[in-house]
Design a protein around this motif. Sequence first.
Motif, short mmCIF file in Angstrom:
data_model
loop_
_atom_site.label_atom_id
_atom_site.label_comp_id
_atom_site.label_asym_id
_atom_site.label_seq_id
_atom_site.Cartn_x
_atom_site.Cartn_y
_atom_site.Cartn_z
N ALA A 204 0.82 -1.23 0.00
CA ALA A 204 0.00 0.00 0.00
C ALA A 204 0.85 1.27 0.00
N GLN A 205 2.10 1.18 0.47
CA GLN A 205 2.96 2.37 0.54
C GLN A 205 3.65 2.69 -0.79
N PHE A 206 3.42 1.84 -1.82
CA PHE A 206 4.12 2.04 -3.10
C PHE A 206 3.18 2.38 -4.25
N HIS A 207 1.96 2.86 -3.94
CA HIS A 207 1.00 3.12 -5.01
C HIS A 207 1.34 4.34 -5.85
N ALA A 208 2.14 5.25 -5.31
CA ALA A 208 2.49 6.44 -6.10
C ALA A 208 3.20 5.96 -7.36
N PRO A 209 2.79 6.44 -8.55
CA PRO A 209 3.35 5.89 -9.79
C PRO A 209 4.87 5.87 -9.79
N GLU A 210 5.52 6.87 -9.17
CA GLU A 210 6.99 6.90 -9.20
C GLU A 210 7.61 5.81 -8.31
N ASP A 211 6.81 5.17 -7.46
CA ASP A 211 7.35 4.14 -6.56
C ASP A 211 7.09 2.70 -7.03
N VAL A 212 6.20 2.59 -8.01
CA VAL A 212 5.74 1.24 -8.39
C VAL A 212 6.89 0.38 -8.94
N GLU A 213 7.70 0.98 -9.82
CA GLU A 213 8.76 0.17 -10.45
C GLU A 213 9.79 -0.27 -9.40
N TRP A 214 10.08 0.62 -8.46
CA TRP A 214 11.03 0.24 -7.41
C TRP A 214 10.51 -0.99 -6.64
N ALA A 215 9.21 -0.98 -6.33
CA ALA A 215 8.63 -2.09 -5.57
C ALA A 215 8.71 -3.40 -6.36
#
Length: 410
Positions: free
Chosen positions: A176-187
């Motif tokens: 849930a903490q990675f929903h920001a589009p800029e965080d998705v690929e990192w996750a």
Amino acid sequence: MSPQAQYYQPLVQNDVDVEQLKLKGELNDEPKAPQPQATFTWKRLLLLVLATVAVFQGSYLATSYFVRPRSDVHHRRPQGHRIGTPCAGSHRNVSSVASLPTHYTLPSGDKIPSVALGVWQAKPNEVGQAVLAALKTGYRHIDDAWSYQNEEEVGQALKESGIPREEVFITSKLGAQFHAPEDVEWAVDDSLKKLGVDYLDLYLIHFPIAVKKGTVDQVDEDLTANPYPTWKKLEELVDKGKIRNIGVSNFNIPRLRNLTANSLKYKPAVNQVELSYWNPQPDLLKWSKDHGLLLEAYSPLGSGTLVKETLNVPEIQQIARALSITPAQVIISWHVQRGTVVLPKSVNPSRIEENYHIFKLPKDLVEKLEKAAAAHPPRRVVNPSKRYNLPYDLYDDDGGVIVPDDDDLA
Ligand code: A2P
């Protein structure tokens, strides 16, 4: 006397009799005049025949007593015995899968195995062994998530098994903490790294809740009400080859309609939700079938909280007794028969094997079970609404999202 004994006895008598007589030249077309030794020879022959018969019959009786035919062994299965186990090998495609689907086909054309090992709540130093035991049994589907914090151990077990990557269907989920589009690929990259693979077969939005970066429970209202920006990023990662299929988890019908009302490049391939005897969700199941969306059942046995109760439900026990399978096998089979993927969790090798063997249940028994499951108020094991301080129930409410009519669905 058994039919076999009746069959063997005359055969032995006739053979010996006729052959012996022929060999001794005493069976000719022309009748012979009686000879002095003839009485003695006849007596010897008679004794020989009787002795031969006795030996054959004795050995037959001994054999039939100590070595039962295989069919007899199968029918004398003790109550609760796993019927998959005694059949050749332990693979369900030999005995147990007869007519339940082993796989479903996703919109991408990929095949997803119908039974997976769930690893939620599988502790460190247990989960790797569980994955190895599952792969040895024949499972080719492991359901994991970044937030289970066991991807590294699962990845090591996958490597240790030596099974080629393309033969195992691996799922992970976006926290849930990675929903920001800029965080998705990192996750996604982090899960790939931990699992030691270069693509995921399936990647799900774990909850329809986004939390603000750097927090664990402060809800990001915008991304929660509108998951489309997150979804678009996932679509990009499909195109990049890091993920083969994308889907959601814990979405109710209004939230599914809210997402699919956008013009999606890839529609959700699955929705993974809590489905059990206590929470059968027949409406969601029907809606999903009507809209070509595959459901995956997590906590299918009721999780650690309700598993004992589940296995003691009288209807489930009755079916188990009638079919000589275990109550857990009744429930797991029921899920697949309902048309869902099922993700039983276990870290115990014999239960892992037990859970892999599924059986088509007779229609009347399925109906009975379905009726019993719908006859009590739904009970959930997992509901993080309180943890996120939501002013609504995550599952029973639309949370204020914009829900178009069904006709407007893309
Ligand atoms: P364990 O891991 O020790 O086997 P669910 O799949 O609904 O999440 O349920 C998981 C719970 O059910 C775990 O406590 C697991 O314990 C237990 N469990 C899994 N398979 C079986 C089984 N075949 N019989 C009894 N308990 C089981």
